[in-house]
Write an enzyme that holds these catalytic residues in place. Sequence first.
Site, PDB file in Angstrom:
ATOM      1  CE1 TYR A 181       4.389  -0.796   7.701  1.00 52.38           C
ATOM      2  CE2 TYR A 181       6.149  -1.837   8.956  1.00 52.38           C
ATOM      3  CZ  TYR A 181       5.508  -0.691   8.508  1.00 52.38           C
ATOM      4  OH  TYR A 181       5.971   0.544   8.872  1.00 52.38           O
ATOM      5  CB  CYS A 182       3.229  -3.740   2.002  1.00 55.88           C
ATOM      6  SG  CYS A 182       2.334  -5.288   1.694  1.00 55.88           S
ATOM      7  CB  THR A 183      -0.876  -0.830   1.267  1.00 54.51           C
ATOM      8  OG1 THR A 183       0.109   0.167   1.066  1.00 54.51           O
ATOM      9  CG2 THR A 183      -2.241  -0.188   1.429  1.00 54.51           C
ATOM     10  CB  CYS A 188       4.752  -7.628   3.422  1.00 54.60           C
ATOM     11  SG  CYS A 188       2.973  -7.555   3.578  1.00 54.60           S
ATOM     12  CB  ILE A 210      -1.206  -1.108   6.778  1.00 55.15           C
ATOM     13  CG1 ILE A 210       0.319  -1.134   6.767  1.00 55.15           C
ATOM     14  CG2 ILE A 210      -1.720   0.022   7.672  1.00 55.15           C
ATOM     15  CD1 ILE A 210       0.935  -0.052   5.897  1.00 55.15           C
TER      16      ILE A 210
END
Length: 258
Positions: A181-183, A188, A210
């Site tokens: 996961y990432c922003t 990701c 996110i």
Amino acid sequence: MSILNISAYRFVSLDDLPALRERMLAQCHALALKGTILLAPEGINLFLAAPREAIDAFMEWLRSDTRFAGMQAKESLSDDVPFKRMRVRLKKEIITLRHPTIRPEGGRAPAVDAATLKRWLDQGHDDEGRDVVLLDTRNTYETDVGMFPQAVDYRIASFTELPSVVATDRSRYAEKTIVSYCTGGIRCEKFALYMQDIGMERVFQLEGGILKYFEEVGGAHWQGDCFVFDERGAVDPALSPAPSPQSSPQSGEEDICA
């Protein structure tokens, strides 16, 4: 809050970058948008802010190009525009990994949506009973603002460091379901393909990152806020500007990340 902030990206081949940059910059100036757009041979990554009418007009214009048709953006609101100017930059990659064989346009890794990930975390395993390992692909200054507390955080200073540290720690992920996961999804998505490329199995990316997770399920299982690449510094799980300490890349050259 009257300002709409959007982030969006698409991996798509672009071969007219200088001319495309000029057209985009002119359109942004005409609509009084502020923010940053990154263009590279592998695609587009953008962060923009303005009243909704101006943002909607830009996205309608952008989607008239078949390469960006149907492109969706993640949204949040603020009282003020969190950018000082409008920039359209040309880069080698829209998110720098330095592994040219990883080409998301050619096919994505499997994705898990926010509701499914929440359910897996609620029950302590995926739907097949496997342990779930969350991998935070962001940099230290971002994870310090907030993260899934059970996630693997390698405390990296740059996304380009992640391939080597994961490759030497593969045993951690054996026989487990991996969710990167990432922003907002861009890191990701690219890194899930890297993990598949080195032979790791049951790899997923968190669809929309996110920000989409906050939008769909709030802050369940999350701790803190989410760092964003503008003057807000961070947003909370309600996607409102957060009072978290504002951090920034030390070099000033780090990619903005959708």
